[in-house]
Design an enzyme around this catalytic site. Structure first.
Site, PDB file in Angstrom:
ATOM      1  N   TYR A  66      -9.994  15.000  -7.252  1.00 45.66           N
ATOM      2  CA  TYR A  66     -10.153  13.971  -6.262  1.00 45.66           C
ATOM      3  C   TYR A  66     -10.328  14.283  -5.010  1.00 45.66           C
ATOM      4  O   TYR A  66      -9.258  14.889  -4.511  1.00 45.66           O
ATOM      5  CB  TYR A  66      -9.176  12.931  -6.625  1.00 45.66           C
ATOM      6  N   GLY A  73     -11.157   7.480  -2.300  1.00 44.17           N
ATOM      7  CA  GLY A  73     -10.803   6.191  -2.514  1.00 44.17           C
ATOM      8  C   GLY A  73     -11.781   5.370  -3.467  1.00 44.17           C
ATOM      9  O   GLY A  73     -12.050   5.986  -4.644  1.00 44.17           O
ATOM     10  N   HIS A  96     -12.440   8.837  10.073  1.00 44.51           N
ATOM     11  CA  HIS A  96     -11.186   8.107  10.185  1.00 44.51           C
ATOM     12  C   HIS A  96     -10.702   8.034  11.904  1.00 44.51           C
ATOM     13  O   HIS A  96      -9.725   7.613  12.059  1.00 44.51           O
ATOM     14  CB  HIS A  96     -10.056   8.575   9.436  1.00 44.51           C
ATOM     15  N   ASN A 208      -3.400  12.369   4.209  1.00 46.53           N
ATOM     16  CA  ASN A 208      -3.099  11.486   3.125  1.00 46.53           C
ATOM     17  C   ASN A 208      -1.580  11.525   2.896  1.00 46.53           C
ATOM     18  O   ASN A 208      -1.144  12.103   1.943  1.00 46.53           O
ATOM     19  CB  ASN A 208      -3.870  11.669   1.964  1.00 46.53           C
ATOM     20  N   ARG A 290      35.253 -11.739  18.143  1.00 49.33           N
ATOM     21  CA  ARG A 290      36.016 -11.586  16.705  1.00 49.33           C
ATOM     22  C   ARG A 290      35.419 -11.232  15.693  1.00 49.33           C
ATOM     23  O   ARG A 290      35.889 -10.225  14.859  1.00 49.33           O
ATOM     24  CB  ARG A 290      36.799 -12.949  16.555  1.00 49.33           C
TER      25      ARG A 290
END
Length: 518
Positions: A66, A73, A96, A208, A290
């Site tokens: 892949y 994708g 990208h 990735n 407190r």
């Protein structure tokens, strides 16, 4: 040409490879000027080269991998012609290149580079040794890719922002170097560094993964850790100014509810308060005083598991697919999913926003003459007829309220807003980078509230000392003295923006050493 400067030979360095990296070491590089060096252990280099050789063998034998000889994708069913396989990584980096928004600053960018280098050095990503070396050059020469903050959904990791890292490695797009924005190719040439040519899986291996969200998480964790300590010191100072009851922080009381972080916060506050003071106005102080250890303690306790999860991610192989260099097995999965970082950052921004709310409430008590036990309205230091025209910290309290409101608004968890993307291949995503960015914004806002409270508590204690002898511990007295050197007593109204900004910077730089005796 200028010869390359070997930063690792001229400064302290952190070793990458065959060891676990810590948040503190990432910060030493990103903030402290440390260099990185790759481990010289022969077994480490052998592991890296073995992974790259295994991948090359798979391709030679027509194996299907892949993102190497398939599309990315949803396009994983598309086979890439052998003659185009070598071009595929560069196309991934280029398409990208569509990030928007502000750019990561130098500190964050260095942290990103370190996180990506360390992940690839685990040996499962089938990258070549020269790629690791090129990443070390970027870090050690401070060649900083211009990385936009926006564009990642946190799975398949931080694809778009990390494409800017890949582009810098191959000599494309722009980088920051020596204070100037320059073409990456020009900077590499000036240092006699050759752009690398990405091997078939290397574009995917760089992009990735979870390096951006993890880097931002490292920075956020450290800021939150310091801020929680500062909140303890400021709670003690607010208690002094308000003539509070030291008994609220008694270790014997907290032994009955043994949350470790809560007990730690209470012990720090208790140690900061002098045991010589007998001026207790109320048997029980209001909750923002407190219950401060209970609020701060949540952050202190959460920091432990957050450090565990951030460092696990930091030291993980988180791209896809992985190749086991020991067995040669090709492993397809989803380690790029940044869910642990997303959850940690969503949780941390919630805890930190509560610190903002706590300090905002403490400030509100200090400036209100109905509740501050005899201090002036708005902590004004003006006296006589001039008191009528001076307003002290009135506007600062309004500002702190605004900063707190914005911090609280940002606590909506990003991780539950998963969006289906990329033709429903990425149909459940982490939003980890958005969560980390939100967390950093909440931290900035909370540091602004802390800056206001530093000035207000110093003013309140100074006013109290004008009324009566107010015993202070040596640590608190030294802290106040340091703060007063940056901001004088407020008697006549003056613009306080510059002083507030300066205190924000001091907080970011961890200017004060707090509770080092733990």
């Amino acid at each position: 040409m200028n010869k390359p400067v070997n930063l690792s030979a001229t400064s302290a360095s952190v070793t990458i490879g065959q060891r676990q990296l810590t948040i503190q070491e990432v910060l030493q590089i990103a903030r402290g000027g440390h260099a990185v060096t790759l481990s010289t252990e022969p077994a480490f280099r052998q592991r890296i080269e073995q992974g790259a050789n295994l991948l090359a063998g798979l391709l030679e034998n027509n194996g299907s991998v892949y993102g190497v000889n398939t599309g990315y994708g949803d396009s994983c069913t598309v086979n890439i012609p052998p003659e185009l396989v070598a071009e595929l990584p560069l196309h991934l980096t280029r398409y990208h290149g569509c990030g928007l928004g502000a750019y990561l600053d130098d500190e964050a960018t260095l942290a990103v580079l370190v996180c990506r280098l360390n992940s690839l050095a685990r040996g499962y990503s089938a990258v070549r040794w020269p790629l690791l070396e090129q990443l070390t050059h970027l870090i050690n020469h401070r060649i900083l890719p211009q990385i936009p903050e926006e564009g990642s959904v946190g799975a398949s990791g931080d694809l778009t922002p990390l494409s800017y890292v890949a582009a810098a490695l191959v000599g494309e797009r722009e980088v920051r170097y020596r204070g100037r924005l320059q073409p990456a190719a020009d900077v590499l040439q000036s240092l006699q560094l050759s752009p690398i040519k990405l091997a078939p899986k290397e574009g995917l291996a760089i992009m990735n993964g979870t390096a951006v969200m993890t880097a931002l998480a490292c920075l956020a964790w450290q800021r939150a850790e310091y801020l929680s300590r500062l909140c303890c010191r400021l709670t003690a100072m607010a208690s002094v100014a308000l003539l509070g009851n030291r008994g609220h922080f008694n270790p014997r009381l907290f032994a009955a509810k043994p949350h470790a972080g809560q007990n730690q916060a209470a012990a720090w506050i208790f140690a900061d308060l002098s045991d010589e003071s007998n001026a207790v106005i109320r048997l029980q102080d209001r909750y923002s005083i407190r219950c401060a250890p209970h609020v701060i303690g949540i952050t202190r306790d959460a920091l432990g598991w957050m450090q565990r999860d951030i460092e696990n991610e930091l030291n993980s192989a988180n791209d896809n697919p992985l190749i086991d260099p020991d067995t040669g097995e090709l492993l397809h999965g989803g380690h790029f999913y940044g869910g642990h970082i997303a959850f940690a950052m969503d949780s941390l921004k919630n805890a930190v926003a509560n610190l903002a709310d706590l300090m905002d409430r403490q400030l509100a008590l200090l400036v209100d003459s109905r509740y501050n036990h005899g201090l002036s309205q708005n902590l004004s230091g003006s006296q006589g007829e001039r008191a009528a025209i001076n307003h002290g910290f009135k506007a600062v309290q309004i500002g702190a309220s605004a900063w707190t409101a914005e911090a609280l608004k940002l606590t909506m968890p990003a991780s539950v807003f998963s969006r289906s993307t990329e033709c429903h291949n990425q149909d459940k995503v982490s939003m980890g980078t958005i969560a980390a960015r939100d967390c950093l914004r909440v931290l900035t806002l909370t540091e602004q509230v802390a800056s206001a409270l530093i000035m207000a508590t110093c003013q309140g204690i100074a006013l109290r000392q004008q009324q009566q002898a107010t015993p202070l511990t040596a640590e608190v007295a030294a802290f106040i003295k340091q703060c007063q050197s940056h901001s004088a007593f407020l008697d006549e109204d003056r613009p306080l923006e510059a002083e507030l900004r300066h205190f924000c910077e001091l907080i970011r730089n961890e200017h004060w050493e707090l509770y080092s005796h733990e």
